[in-house]
Design an enzyme around this catalytic site. Structure first.
Site, PDB file in Angstrom:
ATOM      1  N   HIS A  76      -4.056  -2.837  -6.353  1.00  0.00           N
ATOM      2  CA  HIS A  76      -3.366  -1.619  -6.789  1.00  0.00           C
ATOM      3  C   HIS A  76      -4.388  -0.632  -7.336  1.00  0.00           C
ATOM      4  O   HIS A  76      -5.204  -0.968  -8.182  1.00  0.00           O
ATOM      5  CB  HIS A  76      -2.307  -1.956  -7.848  1.00  0.00           C
ATOM      6  CG  HIS A  76      -1.115  -2.640  -7.259  1.00  0.00           C
ATOM      7  ND1 HIS A  76      -0.003  -2.987  -7.973  1.00  0.00           N
ATOM      8  CD2 HIS A  76      -0.870  -3.030  -5.988  1.00  0.00           C
ATOM      9  CE1 HIS A  76       0.880  -3.558  -7.164  1.00  0.00           C
ATOM     10  NE2 HIS A  76       0.368  -3.605  -5.964  1.00  0.00           N
ATOM     11  N   ASP A 133       0.813  -1.223   0.000  1.00  0.00           N
ATOM     12  CA  ASP A 133       0.000   0.000   0.000  1.00  0.00           C
ATOM     13  C   ASP A 133       0.846   1.272   0.000  1.00  0.00           C
ATOM     14  O   ASP A 133       0.460   2.295   0.546  1.00  0.00           O
ATOM     15  CB  ASP A 133      -0.974   0.006   1.199  1.00  0.00           C
ATOM     16  CG  ASP A 133      -1.746  -1.287   1.255  1.00  0.00           C
ATOM     17  OD1 ASP A 133      -2.237  -1.707   0.211  1.00  0.00           O
ATOM     18  OD2 ASP A 133      -1.813  -1.896   2.343  1.00  0.00           O
TER      19      ASP A 133
HETATM   20  P1  IMP Z   1      -1.945 -12.815   2.990  1.00  0.00           P
HETATM   21  O1  IMP Z   1      -0.947 -12.315   2.010  1.00  0.00           O
HETATM   22  O2  IMP Z   1      -3.373 -12.600   2.567  1.00  0.00           O
HETATM   23  O3  IMP Z   1      -1.667 -14.226   3.426  1.00  0.00           O
HETATM   24  O4  IMP Z   1      -1.785 -11.923   4.315  1.00  0.00           O
HETATM   25  C1  IMP Z   1      -0.613 -11.949   5.114  1.00  0.00           C
HETATM   26  C2  IMP Z   1      -0.280 -10.549   5.614  1.00  0.00           C
HETATM   27  O5  IMP Z   1       0.133  -9.748   4.504  1.00  0.00           O
HETATM   28  C3  IMP Z   1      -1.450  -9.795   6.240  1.00  0.00           C
HETATM   29  O6  IMP Z   1      -0.945  -8.946   7.259  1.00  0.00           O
HETATM   30  C4  IMP Z   1      -1.992  -8.944   5.092  1.00  0.00           C
HETATM   31  O7  IMP Z   1      -2.663  -7.811   5.564  1.00  0.00           O
HETATM   32  C5  IMP Z   1      -0.684  -8.584   4.401  1.00  0.00           C
HETATM   33  N1  IMP Z   1      -0.838  -8.270   2.967  1.00  0.00           N
HETATM   34  C6  IMP Z   1      -0.856  -9.133   1.929  1.00  0.00           C
HETATM   35  N2  IMP Z   1      -0.967  -8.487   0.756  1.00  0.00           N
HETATM   36  C7  IMP Z   1      -0.975  -7.178   1.040  1.00  0.00           C
HETATM   37  C8  IMP Z   1      -1.036  -5.993   0.243  1.00  0.00           C
HETATM   38  O8  IMP Z   1      -1.076  -6.013  -0.998  1.00  0.00           O
HETATM   39  N3  IMP Z   1      -1.041  -4.806   0.921  1.00  0.00           N
HETATM   40  C9  IMP Z   1      -0.955  -4.759   2.255  1.00  0.00           C
HETATM   41  N4  IMP Z   1      -0.903  -5.824   3.050  1.00  0.00           N
HETATM   42  C10 IMP Z   1      -0.904  -7.029   2.445  1.00  0.00           C
HETATM   43 MG    MG Z   2      -2.722  -2.290  -1.832  1.00  0.00          MG
END
Ligand code: IMP
Ligand code: MG
Length: 334
Positions: A43, A13
């Site tokens: 995105h 982000d």
């Molecule tokens: P997962 O990738 O859904 O397994 O989540 C694992 C951790 O990564 C969590 O804390 C999510 O909030 C974070 N996370 C995964 N993808 C993103 C992203 O694109 N932006 C921000 N946080 C992410």
């Molecule tokens: Mg994002």
């Protein structure tokens, strides 16, 4: 360009979508290719007053000629992908690698059902972790096995490397952020793969010597969704007062916030071998910089902030976001 890789420097982000979409519109790359984990990343970019969001396609989707590729290391959720292809009308220039893993309903259920992933880690619940676990077990379905994806399937690595041999420009878009890396981030509060520049290249099938530039994107403050350490975290009331309160684009969860962290930025630059820096949302920490398009027209304190980042990191800040619109940006490349 020829080959530019965009990566996130903090916890995702950071505004990679805006930077990627701006560069795609400005430079007209022949190819934009997405690496990273999968549809857990959203995105966002704003163009002519309209807001767009992609979770599967590269953020170059608005450019009318760029080929839109998804690398073999990226997990595909077929419905989300097909929906985006339709939204952007990019039926004839989307290419998904035949070896992309596929997220099925069962993966999403496993992601949201168990206490560990949903509550302890705080995942996005999009099925990416369980799908990558199945890939490691070698039982995950690949994109080539899904009939409704057939017309989009191809060899992404071959397409990208052939383009580079012809000196065509390639924009490689990473997702998530450095400290969500399974290896280099704040384990276990991380995503299910490495997401640094090397991993993004590996997702696409691109050797390290083919890359000309690694552009690392930092937001002017730090945010994080889900659990895990966040140095100098401020309360959500304080974040609200500063205008730093944000909500996740995939999950809608409130993001935690802290001030820009130069030591963390420096570490991220090393982990990614970054060669340039982009800073987004400068207008949020310095409202009087909103919409400014020339560095010399920034208020003094905003200029100092950028110069301090350059001093601390030893890299040039080439792109500076000053608003949501793609055009609200200072471009200092040359
Ligand atoms: P997962 O990738 O859904 O397994 O989540 C694992 C951790 O990564 C969590 O804390 C999510 O909030 C974070 N996370 C995964 N993808 C993103 C992203 O694109 N932006 C921000 N946080 C992410
Ligand atoms: Mg994002």
């Amino acid at each position: 360009m020829p080959c530019l890789v965009i990566v996130g420097g903090f916890f995702g982000d950071e505004g990679k979508g805006k930077i990627a979409a701006y560069l795609a519109n400005k430079e007209n790359p022949v190819i934009a290719v997405r690496g990273g984990v999968g549809p857990n990343a959203g995105h966002t970019f704003c163009y002519e007053g309209k807001t767009y969001k992609v979770r599967m396609l590269p953020s170059a989707a608005l450019n009318s000629t760029t080929q839109l590729l998804v690398g073999a290391g990226v997990l595909v959720d077929p419905d989300i992908l097909l929906n985006e292809i339709k939204t952007f009308g990019v039926f004839d220039r989307t290419l998904i690698d035949s070896q992309c893993g596929v997220i099925e309903k069962e993966h999403i259920e496993r992601d949201i059902a168990g206490f560990h992933l949903k509550n302890e880690i705080g995942t996005t619940g999009t099925g990416t972790g369980p799908a990558n676990a199945d890939r490691a077990m070698r039982v995950l379905k690949l994109a080539t096995e899904i009939p409704k994806l057939t017309r989009y399937i191809g060899d992404v690595s071959d397409t990208v490397n052939s383009a580079l041999e012809k000196k065509d420009s390639v924009l490689v878009e990473g997702t998530q952020g450095t400290f969500l890396s399974l290896y280099h981030g704040s384990y276990p509060y991380v995503t299910s793969k490495d997401v640094t520049a090397s991993a993004i290249c590996s997702d696409v099938g691109l050797g390290p010597k083919k890359v000309d530039d690694v552009l690392i994107v930092f937001k002017a403050y730090v945010t994080r969704v889900g659990r895990g350490p966040l140095k100098d975290e401020i309360t959500s009331d304080a974040a609200k007062a500063k205008g730093w309160l944000e909500y996740g684009s995939v999950t809608g969860r409130q993001r935690r916030a802290s001030p820009f962290d130069p030591a963390l930025a420096k570490k991220a630059i090393r982990l990614n071998g970054a060669t340039q820096v982009a800073i987004t949302k400068l207008d949020i920490i310095f409202p009087n910089s909103a919409g400014v398009r020339e560095f010399s027209k920034l208020p003094r304190e905003a200029q100092t902030f950028i110069e301090d980042v350059e001093g601390e990191t030893g890299l040039r800040v080439t792109l500076i976001g000053t608003g949501a619109e793609l055009t609200e940006l200072i471009d200092r490349r040359n």
